[in-house]
Scaffold this motif. Structure first.
Motif, mmCIF file in Angstrom:
data_model
loop_
_atom_site.group_PDB
_atom_site.id
_atom_site.type_symbol
_atom_site.label_atom_id
_atom_site.label_comp_id
_atom_site.label_asym_id
_atom_site.label_seq_id
_atom_site.Cartn_x
_atom_site.Cartn_y
_atom_site.Cartn_z
ATOM 1 N N GLN A 64 0.817 -1.209 0.000
ATOM 2 C CA GLN A 64 0.000 0.000 0.000
ATOM 3 C C GLN A 64 0.853 1.263 0.000
ATOM 4 O OE1 GLN A 64 -1.845 -1.550 3.603
ATOM 5 N NE2 GLN A 64 -3.855 -1.289 2.670
ATOM 6 N N ASP A 65 2.093 1.136 0.466
ATOM 7 C CA ASP A 65 2.952 2.307 0.632
ATOM 8 C C ASP A 65 3.940 2.503 -0.510
ATOM 9 O OD1 ASP A 65 1.628 2.469 2.999
ATOM 10 O OD2 ASP A 65 3.392 2.370 4.282
ATOM 11 N N PHE A 66 4.277 1.419 -1.194
ATOM 12 C CA PHE A 66 5.244 1.477 -2.294
ATOM 13 C C PHE A 66 4.658 0.905 -3.572
ATOM 14 C CE2 PHE A 66 8.134 1.581 1.348
ATOM 15 C CZ PHE A 66 9.120 2.470 0.930
ATOM 16 N N HIS A 67 5.153 1.399 -4.705
ATOM 17 C CA HIS A 67 4.929 0.750 -5.989
ATOM 18 C C HIS A 67 6.140 -0.146 -6.219
ATOM 19 C CE1 HIS A 67 2.935 4.849 -6.652
ATOM 20 N NE2 HIS A 67 1.954 3.989 -6.453
ATOM 21 N N ASP A 68 5.941 -1.427 -6.093
ATOM 22 C CA ASP A 68 7.031 -2.389 -6.224
ATOM 23 C C ASP A 68 7.341 -2.579 -7.708
ATOM 24 O OD1 ASP A 68 8.912 -4.314 -5.765
ATOM 25 O OD2 ASP A 68 7.474 -5.904 -5.292
ATOM 26 N N ILE A 69 8.550 -2.242 -8.123
ATOM 27 C CA ILE A 69 8.940 -2.316 -9.531
ATOM 28 C C ILE A 69 9.543 -3.689 -9.799
ATOM 29 C CG2 ILE A 69 10.158 -1.136 -11.384
ATOM 30 C CD1 ILE A 69 8.173 0.625 -9.757
ATOM 31 N N THR A 70 8.967 -4.423 -10.724
ATOM 32 C CA THR A 70 9.371 -5.808 -10.948
ATOM 33 C C THR A 70 9.775 -6.098 -12.393
ATOM 34 O OG1 THR A 70 7.087 -6.501 -11.379
ATOM 35 C CG2 THR A 70 7.850 -6.583 -9.091
ATOM 36 N N ILE A 71 9.879 -5.074 -13.204
ATOM 37 C CA ILE A 71 10.244 -5.253 -14.622
ATOM 38 C C ILE A 71 11.485 -4.422 -14.922
ATOM 39 C CG2 ILE A 71 9.517 -4.885 -17.018
ATOM 40 C CD1 ILE A 71 6.630 -5.196 -16.083
ATOM 41 N N GLY A 72 12.474 -5.038 -15.583
ATOM 42 C CA GLY A 72 13.659 -4.320 -16.021
ATOM 43 C C GLY A 72 14.917 -4.770 -15.313
ATOM 44 N N ASN A 73 16.036 -4.169 -15.692
ATOM 45 C CA ASN A 73 17.336 -4.477 -15.084
ATOM 46 C C ASN A 73 18.259 -3.288 -15.283
ATOM 47 O OD1 ASN A 73 19.122 -4.826 -17.595
ATOM 48 N ND2 ASN A 73 17.432 -6.220 -18.040
ATOM 49 N N ASN A 74 19.472 -3.366 -14.707
ATOM 50 C CA ASN A 74 20.443 -2.299 -14.898
ATOM 51 C C ASN A 74 21.763 -2.817 -15.464
ATOM 52 O OD1 ASN A 74 21.435 -3.533 -12.603
ATOM 53 N ND2 ASN A 74 21.630 -1.658 -11.394
ATOM 54 N N SER A 75 21.661 -3.865 -16.301
ATOM 55 C CA SER A 75 22.842 -4.331 -17.021
ATOM 56 C C SER A 75 23.291 -3.267 -18.012
ATOM 57 C CB SER A 75 22.536 -5.636 -17.748
ATOM 58 O OG SER A 75 22.286 -6.680 -16.825
ATOM 59 N N VAL A 76 24.591 -3.241 -18.300
ATOM 60 C CA VAL A 76 25.168 -2.212 -19.172
ATOM 61 C C VAL A 76 25.704 -2.865 -20.437
ATOM 62 C CG1 VAL A 76 26.909 -0.396 -19.370
ATOM 63 C CG2 VAL A 76 25.795 -0.838 -17.161
ATOM 64 N N LEU A 77 25.274 -2.345 -21.572
ATOM 65 C CA LEU A 77 25.811 -2.765 -22.863
ATOM 66 C C LEU A 77 25.795 -1.545 -23.768
ATOM 67 C CD1 LEU A 77 26.890 -4.970 -24.719
ATOM 68 C CD2 LEU A 77 24.540 -5.544 -25.313
ATOM 69 N N ALA A 78 26.817 -0.722 -23.641
ATOM 70 C CA ALA A 78 26.888 0.528 -24.398
ATOM 71 C C ALA A 78 28.322 1.007 -24.439
ATOM 72 C CB ALA A 78 25.999 1.597 -23.752
ATOM 73 N N GLY A 79 28.715 1.604 -25.562
ATOM 74 C CA GLY A 79 30.047 2.194 -25.680
ATOM 75 C C GLY A 79 31.171 1.207 -25.471
ATOM 76 N N GLY A 80 30.936 -0.049 -25.827
ATOM 77 C CA GLY A 80 31.962 -1.061 -25.642
ATOM 78 C C GLY A 80 32.033 -1.626 -24.240
ATOM 79 N N VAL A 81 31.187 -1.160 -23.345
ATOM 80 C CA VAL A 81 31.177 -1.643 -21.966
ATOM 81 C C VAL A 81 30.041 -2.654 -21.809
ATOM 82 C CG1 VAL A 81 30.883 -1.014 -19.546
ATOM 83 C CG2 VAL A 81 32.130 0.512 -21.096
ATOM 84 N N LYS A 82 30.376 -3.815 -21.286
ATOM 85 C CA LYS A 82 29.376 -4.860 -21.040
ATOM 86 C C LYS A 82 29.503 -5.312 -19.601
ATOM 87 C CE LYS A 82 27.692 -9.332 -22.723
ATOM 88 N NZ LYS A 82 27.922 -10.437 -23.696
ATOM 89 N N VAL A 83 28.487 -5.011 -18.800
ATOM 90 C CA VAL A 83 28.479 -5.368 -17.385
ATOM 91 C C VAL A 83 27.130 -5.979 -17.052
ATOM 92 C CG1 VAL A 83 28.612 -4.518 -15.015
ATOM 93 C CG2 VAL A 83 30.096 -3.531 -16.774
ATOM 94 N N LYS A 84 27.148 -7.187 -16.520
ATOM 95 C CA LYS A 84 25.901 -7.829 -16.110
ATOM 96 C C LYS A 84 25.440 -7.218 -14.793
ATOM 97 C CE LYS A 84 23.796 -12.285 -14.929
ATOM 98 N NZ LYS A 84 22.551 -11.956 -15.658
ATOM 99 N N GLY A 85 24.224 -6.696 -14.785
ATOM 100 C CA GLY A 85 23.694 -6.049 -13.606
ATOM 101 C C GLY A 85 22.697 -6.900 -12.859
ATOM 102 N N TYR A 86 21.638 -6.275 -12.382
ATOM 103 C CA TYR A 86 20.664 -6.919 -11.515
ATOM 104 C C TYR A 86 19.268 -6.739 -12.095
ATOM 105 C CZ TYR A 86 24.707 -6.560 -8.487
ATOM 106 O OH TYR A 86 25.977 -6.643 -7.985
#
Length: 449
Positions: A395-417
């Protein structure tokens, strides 16, 4: 400061957003949250009596014509609706009597003219912004990207807490992510805030990569900060918000010029005495909203700080990832430039965002919460995580359950969460439903003594 990288990522983000799958419905669409414990907080029985203040509903929910092509352009009214602020503002809870201190470099020479135009467009009450340079040092001449940052911070705070005062404290040194470059000056500004009792809410849209702070000088500097943050939040009653960064699961390397190819977090968002704020994408569907993780939202697990007690009650799945490290962020809010708030700066309208937008958004909520409580609330994280472990979470939060913060740009590839039910290292506990959250935060903190 996170502005330059946001611009580099904008095109890539547009492509990602075109393929994003977002559910919709009444209110903000999200997944079903699983409370982390069975502890239940009592529903607040008290009726908060607002201080006298003209009701300000700002019903102008139309972005300026120059932004008409941005179908998800946000206005003060749409942001208030999305995050549950409208019922509070209609009762007079506008942040009146509170002051938000925004710590930046250089400031903006057009800030007062810009906020005047912003207020006229959206029917907001006028405000006089104080810009103070207490270090008595001239700012460098030349291009000033921090003017963008200052405008973003101030207009976001005023849009959501229109009754709060805003003080901009200006450093003469830039903090670009490299080592301790600007940290001592920013620390002086925080100390100045405390010594001169400027305000109880502090917004910080800057950061330094953990990678760049592992040498002796960096360790010594963050120890000074940690001591000051603890004092500020527990003794002096300050509530401090910091942007988690706009590089996804990584951050700048030690040079401050390039993005690291390894997972890392940013200071000060990972300091346990700070409320770290991540980013989301807030899409409008008429009068309803849908929210997913913003891919560049800074998040992960700190190499500088161990897990604080308030995070040790998070589920076993989080503890496995954490390995007793401080998790970032704590909470989140709209940070996507394509779904950003309409802003006025130096003669034109635009949208701008990043976690540099979600941090001042939460600072506005902090000002309203202090007004509702009738006193400074200080450190919020214990209450936020207590609520997350209770039946009140959904009731107090909007729980976000879609998406990630992995990086794949500018030659940088980092597996996120990944964004998952409950806390995650992309959006934290989620975004606020302020009409429920703020009274519950006050109740939780009162019960803690």
């Amino acid at each position: 400061m996170y502005l330059p990288l946001r611009r580099l990522l904008a095109l890539a983000l547009l492509c990602l957003l075109l393929t994003a799958c977002v559910s919709s419905g009444n209110g903000i669409a999200s997944g079903t949250a699983t409370p982390t414990t069975t502890k239940t907080l009592p529903t607040p029985a008290a009726t908060f009596t607002p201080a006298p203040f003209p009701t300000d509903t700002s019903l102008n929910d139309t972005c300026p014509p120059s932004l008409a092509s941005l179908v998800n352009c946000q206005t003060p009214q749409s942001m208030r609706t999305a995050y549950g602020l409208t019922p509070l503002i209609e009762k007079g809870f506008t942040g009146k009597g509170q002051t938000v201190v925004d710590i930046v470099s250089f400031g903006s020479p057009t800030l007062q003219k810009d906020i005047d135009a912003f207020d006229t467009q959206f029917g907001l009450p006028p405000i006089t912004i104080q810009q103070i340079s207490p270090l008595n040092e001239p700012a460098p001449t030349g291009p000033n990207n921090w003017a963008d940052e200052t405008t973003l911070d101030v207009e976001t705070i005023h849009a959501l807490a229109p009754g709060a005062n805003i003080v901009v404290l200006i450093s003469s040194v830039d903090q670009t992510g490299r080592g301790t470059a600007g940290l001592p000056k920013f620390r002086q500004l925080l100390q100045y805030t405390i010594d001169h009792k400027l305000g109880n809410i502090v917004s910080q849209s800057w950061g330094a990569s953990d990678i760049a702070l592992k040498d002796a000088a960096g360790q010594a500097e963050i120890q000074k900060w940690d001591t000051l943050y603890k004092q500020a939040t527990t003794r002096d009653g300050l509530t401090i918000f910091a942007a988690s960064g706009d590089n996804g699961a990584t951050a700048h390397d030690a040079t401050g010029q390039s993005v690291s190819r390894t997972v890392t977090t940013n200071f000060p968002a990972d300091d346990p005495w700070v409320t770290g704020v991540g980013g989301t994408t807030l899409k409008r569907h008429g009068t309803t909203f849908a929210e997913v993780a913003w891919n560049p939202s800074g998040g992960g697990f700190s190499s500088l700080f161990p897990a604080p007690a308030y995070q040790k009650a998070l589920p076993a799945s989080v503890q496995t990832l954490s390995q007793n490290r401080r998790g970032v962020p704590d909470v989140s809010g709209n940070a996507d430039q394509t779904t950003g708030l309409a802003l006025y700066e130096n003669g034109s309208w635009k949208t701008d965002a990043g976690t540099s937008a979600s941090a001042p958004m939460w600072a506005a909520l902090g000002a309203i919460a202090d007004q509702m409580a009738g006193h400074p609330l200080g450190f919020l994280n214990t209450a936020l995580y207590q609520i997350a472990g209770s039946a009140r979470y959904t009731q107090d939060f909007h729980d976000i359950t879609i998406g990630n913060n992995s990086v794949l740009a500018g030659g940088v590839k980092v597996k996120g969460y990944n964004a998952v039910p409950g806390w995650d290292a992309v959006t934290g506990l989620g975004s606020p439903n302020a009409v429920n959250l703020l009274p519950d935060v006050i109740t939780a903190l009162n019960n803690q003594g």
